[in-house]
Design a protein around this motif. Structure first.
Motif, PDB file in Angstrom:
ATOM      1  N   GLU A   4      -5.410  -0.199   1.111  1.00  0.00           N
ATOM      2  CA  GLU A   4      -6.288   0.901   1.510  1.00  0.00           C
ATOM      3  C   GLU A   4      -5.603   2.238   1.290  1.00  0.00           C
ATOM      4  O   GLU A   4      -4.384   2.347   1.412  1.00  0.00           O
ATOM      5  CB  GLU A   4      -6.620   0.772   3.003  1.00  0.00           C
ATOM      6  N   LYS A   5      -6.411   3.232   0.996  1.00  0.00           N
ATOM      7  CA  LYS A   5      -5.843   4.571   0.848  1.00  0.00           C
ATOM      8  C   LYS A   5      -5.551   5.151   2.221  1.00  0.00           C
ATOM      9  O   LYS A   5      -6.378   5.055   3.123  1.00  0.00           O
ATOM     10  CB  LYS A   5      -6.840   5.477   0.119  1.00  0.00           C
ATOM     11  N   LEU A   6      -4.391   5.753   2.356  1.00  0.00           N
ATOM     12  CA  LEU A   6      -4.006   6.296   3.655  1.00  0.00           C
ATOM     13  C   LEU A   6      -4.310   7.790   3.732  1.00  0.00           C
ATOM     14  O   LEU A   6      -4.211   8.507   2.733  1.00  0.00           O
ATOM     15  CB  LEU A   6      -2.510   6.081   3.899  1.00  0.00           C
ATOM     16  N   VAL A   7      -4.648   8.216   4.946  1.00  0.00           N
ATOM     17  CA  VAL A   7      -4.837   9.643   5.210  1.00  0.00           C
ATOM     18  C   VAL A   7      -3.481  10.340   5.107  1.00  0.00           C
ATOM     19  O   VAL A   7      -2.471   9.816   5.595  1.00  0.00           O
ATOM     20  CB  VAL A   7      -5.434   9.843   6.617  1.00  0.00           C
ATOM     21  N   GLY A   8      -3.448  11.491   4.470  1.00  0.00           N
ATOM     22  CA  GLY A   8      -2.212  12.261   4.379  1.00  0.00           C
ATOM     23  C   GLY A   8      -2.099  13.242   5.548  1.00  0.00           C
ATOM     24  O   GLY A   8      -3.107  13.689   6.088  1.00  0.00           O
ATOM     25  N   ILE A   9      -0.864  13.534   5.945  1.00  0.00           N
ATOM     26  CA  ILE A   9      -0.641  14.439   7.076  1.00  0.00           C
ATOM     27  C   ILE A   9       0.230  15.620   6.621  1.00  0.00           C
ATOM     28  O   ILE A   9       1.275  15.416   6.001  1.00  0.00           O
ATOM     29  CB  ILE A   9       0.124  13.734   8.236  1.00  0.00           C
ATOM     30  N   VAL A  10      -0.214  16.833   6.945  1.00  0.00           N
ATOM     31  CA  VAL A  10       0.585  18.024   6.647  1.00  0.00           C
ATOM     32  C   VAL A  10       0.948  18.707   7.959  1.00  0.00           C
ATOM     33  O   VAL A  10       0.090  18.892   8.830  1.00  0.00           O
ATOM     34  CB  VAL A  10      -0.186  19.013   5.743  1.00  0.00           C
ATOM     35  N   LEU A  11       2.215  19.062   8.113  1.00  0.00           N
ATOM     36  CA  LEU A  11       2.688  19.699   9.344  1.00  0.00           C
ATOM     37  C   LEU A  11       3.141  21.124   9.032  1.00  0.00           C
ATOM     38  O   LEU A  11       4.129  21.321   8.315  1.00  0.00           O
ATOM     39  CB  LEU A  11       3.831  18.882   9.941  1.00  0.00           C
ATOM     40  N   ARG A  65      -4.073  11.152  -0.978  1.00  0.00           N
ATOM     41  CA  ARG A  65      -4.227   9.853  -1.658  1.00  0.00           C
ATOM     42  C   ARG A  65      -5.714   9.524  -1.832  1.00  0.00           C
ATOM     43  O   ARG A  65      -6.069   8.387  -2.112  1.00  0.00           O
ATOM     44  CB  ARG A  65      -3.568   8.736  -0.837  1.00  0.00           C
ATOM     45  N   GLY A  66      -6.566  10.480  -1.550  1.00  0.00           N
ATOM     46  CA  GLY A  66      -8.005  10.262  -1.710  1.00  0.00           C
ATOM     47  C   GLY A  66      -8.721   9.877  -0.429  1.00  0.00           C
ATOM     48  O   GLY A  66      -9.929   9.673  -0.422  1.00  0.00           O
ATOM     49  N   ALA A  67      -7.978   9.777   0.681  1.00  0.00           N
ATOM     50  CA  ALA A  67      -8.600   9.397   1.953  1.00  0.00           C
ATOM     51  C   ALA A  67      -8.700  10.592   2.901  1.00  0.00           C
ATOM     52  O   ALA A  67      -9.041  10.450   4.058  1.00  0.00           O
ATOM     53  CB  ALA A  67      -7.792   8.291   2.624  1.00  0.00           C
ATOM     54  N   VAL A 108       2.749  12.813  15.948  1.00  0.00           N
ATOM     55  CA  VAL A 108       3.109  11.406  16.161  1.00  0.00           C
ATOM     56  C   VAL A 108       1.838  10.556  16.203  1.00  0.00           C
ATOM     57  O   VAL A 108       1.736   9.520  15.524  1.00  0.00           O
ATOM     58  CB  VAL A 108       3.926  11.240  17.468  1.00  0.00           C
ATOM     59  N   ALA A 109       0.842  10.994  16.974  1.00  0.00           N
ATOM     60  CA  ALA A 109      -0.411  10.230  17.077  1.00  0.00           C
ATOM     61  C   ALA A 109      -1.083  10.103  15.716  1.00  0.00           C
ATOM     62  O   ALA A 109      -1.594   9.039  15.355  1.00  0.00           O
ATOM     63  CB  ALA A 109      -1.344  10.909  18.085  1.00  0.00           C
ATOM     64  N   ALA A 110      -1.074  11.191  14.950  1.00  0.00           N
ATOM     65  CA  ALA A 110      -1.737  11.171  13.642  1.00  0.00           C
ATOM     66  C   ALA A 110      -1.050  10.199  12.690  1.00  0.00           C
ATOM     67  O   ALA A 110      -1.711   9.408  12.010  1.00  0.00           O
ATOM     68  CB  ALA A 110      -1.748  12.576  13.039  1.00  0.00           C
ATOM     69  N   VAL A 111       0.273  10.248  12.652  1.00  0.00           N
ATOM     70  CA  VAL A 111       0.998   9.391  11.714  1.00  0.00           C
ATOM     71  C   VAL A 111       0.882   7.918  12.117  1.00  0.00           C
ATOM     72  O   VAL A 111       0.641   7.046  11.275  1.00  0.00           O
ATOM     73  CB  VAL A 111       2.484   9.827  11.603  1.00  0.00           C
ATOM     74  N   VAL A 112       1.010   7.648  13.429  1.00  0.00           N
ATOM     75  CA  VAL A 112       0.874   6.261  13.902  1.00  0.00           C
ATOM     76  C   VAL A 112      -0.516   5.728  13.551  1.00  0.00           C
ATOM     77  O   VAL A 112      -0.665   4.587  13.078  1.00  0.00           O
ATOM     78  CB  VAL A 112       1.113   6.193  15.433  1.00  0.00           C
ATOM     79  N   THR A 113      -1.527   6.550  13.763  1.00  0.00           N
ATOM     80  CA  THR A 113      -2.902   6.107  13.503  1.00  0.00           C
ATOM     81  C   THR A 113      -3.163   5.963  12.007  1.00  0.00           C
ATOM     82  O   THR A 113      -3.799   4.995  11.562  1.00  0.00           O
ATOM     83  CB  THR A 113      -3.903   7.113  14.126  1.00  0.00           C
ATOM     84  N   ALA A 114      -2.659   6.915  11.238  1.00  0.00           N
ATOM     85  CA  ALA A 114      -2.856   6.842   9.783  1.00  0.00           C
ATOM     86  C   ALA A 114      -2.199   5.579   9.210  1.00  0.00           C
ATOM     87  O   ALA A 114      -2.713   4.987   8.256  1.00  0.00           O
ATOM     88  CB  ALA A 114      -2.294   8.092   9.107  1.00  0.00           C
ATOM     89  N   ALA A 115      -1.092   5.144   9.828  1.00  0.00           N
ATOM     90  CA  ALA A 115      -0.373   3.960   9.339  1.00  0.00           C
ATOM     91  C   ALA A 115      -1.215   2.688   9.472  1.00  0.00           C
ATOM     92  O   ALA A 115      -0.975   1.704   8.779  1.00  0.00           O
ATOM     93  CB  ALA A 115       0.947   3.800  10.091  1.00  0.00           C
ATOM     94  N   THR A 116      -2.215   2.709  10.363  1.00  0.00           N
ATOM     95  CA  THR A 116      -3.072   1.528  10.523  1.00  0.00           C
ATOM     96  C   THR A 116      -4.160   1.478   9.454  1.00  0.00           C
ATOM     97  O   THR A 116      -4.969   0.560   9.445  1.00  0.00           O
ATOM     98  CB  THR A 116      -3.763   1.539  11.903  1.00  0.00           C
ATOM     99  N   GLY A 117      -4.216   2.494   8.610  1.00  0.00           N
ATOM    100  CA  GLY A 117      -5.266   2.535   7.591  1.00  0.00           C
ATOM    101  C   GLY A 117      -6.533   3.198   8.093  1.00  0.00           C
ATOM    102  O   GLY A 117      -7.569   3.149   7.432  1.00  0.00           O
ATOM    103  N   ALA A 118      -6.460   3.838   9.259  1.00  0.00           N
ATOM    104  CA  ALA A 118      -7.622   4.501   9.852  1.00  0.00           C
ATOM    105  C   ALA A 118      -8.120   5.640   8.964  1.00  0.00           C
ATOM    106  O   ALA A 118      -7.356   6.203   8.177  1.00  0.00           O
ATOM    107  CB  ALA A 118      -7.247   5.054  11.232  1.00  0.00           C
ATOM    108  N   LEU A 120     -10.027   9.480   8.223  1.00  0.00           N
ATOM    109  CA  LEU A 120      -9.648  10.832   8.650  1.00  0.00           C
ATOM    110  C   LEU A 120     -10.183  11.183  10.038  1.00  0.00           C
ATOM    111  O   LEU A 120      -9.469  11.761  10.858  1.00  0.00           O
ATOM    112  CB  LEU A 120     -10.137  11.861   7.610  1.00  0.00           C
ATOM    113  N   ALA A 121     -11.431  10.804  10.324  1.00  0.00           N
ATOM    114  CA  ALA A 121     -12.021  11.138  11.626  1.00  0.00           C
ATOM    115  C   ALA A 121     -11.249  10.468  12.763  1.00  0.00           C
ATOM    116  O   ALA A 121     -11.039  11.054  13.826  1.00  0.00           O
ATOM    117  CB  ALA A 121     -13.498  10.725  11.653  1.00  0.00           C
ATOM    118  N   THR A 122     -10.812   9.233  12.518  1.00  0.00           N
ATOM    119  CA  THR A 122     -10.061   8.496  13.547  1.00  0.00           C
ATOM    120  C   THR A 122      -8.679   9.110  13.746  1.00  0.00           C
ATOM    121  O   THR A 122      -8.207   9.252  14.885  1.00  0.00           O
ATOM    122  CB  THR A 122      -9.927   7.008  13.132  1.00  0.00           C
TER     123      THR A 122
END
Lengths: 136, 199
Positions: A4-11, A65-67, A108-118, A120-122
């Motif tokens: 699955e494509k993962l959501v990217g995170i920018v800080l 990555r397109g997500a 931290v919450a965003a990266v942990v959640t993105a790692a599950t393949g969630a 963008l809204a999640t």
């Protein structure tokens, strides 16, 4: 989930060190499983405290990555720069969102959640929920 | 009527005023901000002048849109996206016309000021550039000179206000008694309009 494509995170922080350290911390706390694309955009291009739209745009492009891309910011010009770039229309990848969340906890919450393949809204709501965690 | 040259002169005159007043802007930013407003804007408007010379945009709208973009990418502080949005939205509102009337400029600037209010969330009375820009745009229907006077008055009126936006707002009541740096630089932008018109 692995394909699955993962959501990217920018800080985005006024400080290059803060942005880089929070990115490192969030990745470390998300465990070793999936490598979420996380990019810091801290300080100005000349290495001073502040916000650089160029660094923000480059970081967002590098984690797309397109997500979708979730952008977390610290304060002041970091918030306003991302909002102005979003209003511009073509400066950030499609499906980029400024997430209203506390910087460290939200990252931290965003990266942990993105790692599950969630999606963008999640990821966004997980980061925003970090506001509700009281410390005292 | 106002052509692209007028808008270039407006930006050049703003850059010159910012250069002249940079130390004062930074001094105003010291007690209630982070003491970088003058140098940030100086860097931004120097880059604006350079890019206008290099790319030579040929309509009023494209001069302001380009200037706005440049400010967002070079200022580094909150004034970058705020002034950048002001100029870019004003430029977009002017469209592709090769000449615009002062009335059309006033109308477009109102759109720009509204966009700044949406971006930063500031209301009149919050001790920000909005306290300069709103009365200046209202007076623009009369003349550039009237807008300049209204802007100066608006900026000075921020002194007794308590800041409710930005870093100064953390100071609460201690922000009272200082003229707001952003309101002060906004008055320079309005003053430069009159200079560009050669009135």
């Amino acid at each position: 989930m692995s394909d699955e494509k993962l959501v990217g995170i920018v800080l985005v922080s006024h400080s290059a060190q803060v942005a880089a350290s929070v990115a490192e911390l969030a990745k470390a706390l998300s465990g070793g499983g999936v490598a979420v694309p996380v990019a810091p955009a801290g300080g100005t291009t000349s290495g001073e405290f502040g916000t650089s739209s160029e660094l923000v745009s480059a970081a967002a492009a590098s984690v797309d990555r397109g997500a979708g891309v979730a952008v977390l910011t610290d304060l002041g010009s970091a918030v306003l720069t991302v909002k102005a770039l979003l209003a511009e229309g073509d400066e950030l990848p499609e499906n980029t969102r400024l997430v209203d969340a506390p910087f460290v906890e939200g990252a931290v919450a965003a990266v942990v959640t993105a790692a599950t393949g969630a999606d963008l809204a999640t990821v966004e709501s997980a980061a925003a929920e970090a506001y509700s965690y009281r410390k005292a | 009527m106002l052509d692209a040259d007028f808008f270039r002169r407006w930006m050049t005159a703003t850059a010159a005023l910012v250069d002249r007043e940079a130390d004062r802007l930074t001094a105003l930013d010291s007690p209630i901000g982070d003491a970088d407003h003058g140098s940030n804007l100086q860097r931004g408007f120097t880059a604006v002048t350079a890019t206008l010379e290099k790319e030579a945009p040929d309509t009023p709208g494209s001069v302001l849109t380009l200037a706005g973009r440049q400010l967002i990418s070079t200022v580094g502080g909150a004034s970058g996206p705020l002034y950048g949005t002001l100029l870019r939205r004003t430029g977009k509102a002017l469209g592709d016309a090769t000449e615009v009337s002062p009335e059309q400029l006033a109308e477009a600037l109102r759109t720009g000021v509204d966009a700044v209010r949406t971006l930063g969330g500031a209301q009149p009375g919050d001790k920000t550039m909005i306290d300069t820009l709103v009365p200046a745009v209202d007076a623009l229907g009369d003349s550039f000179a009237a807008a300049r006077a209204a802007a100066k008055e608006g900026a000075e009126a921020t002194t007794p206000m308590q800041a409710r936006k930005g870093r100064a707002s953390y100071l609460g009541e201690r922000s009272i008694g200082h003229q707001d740096p952003g309101a002060t630089s906004a008055a320079l932008l309005v003053a430069a309009l009159e200079e560009a018109a050669g009135e």
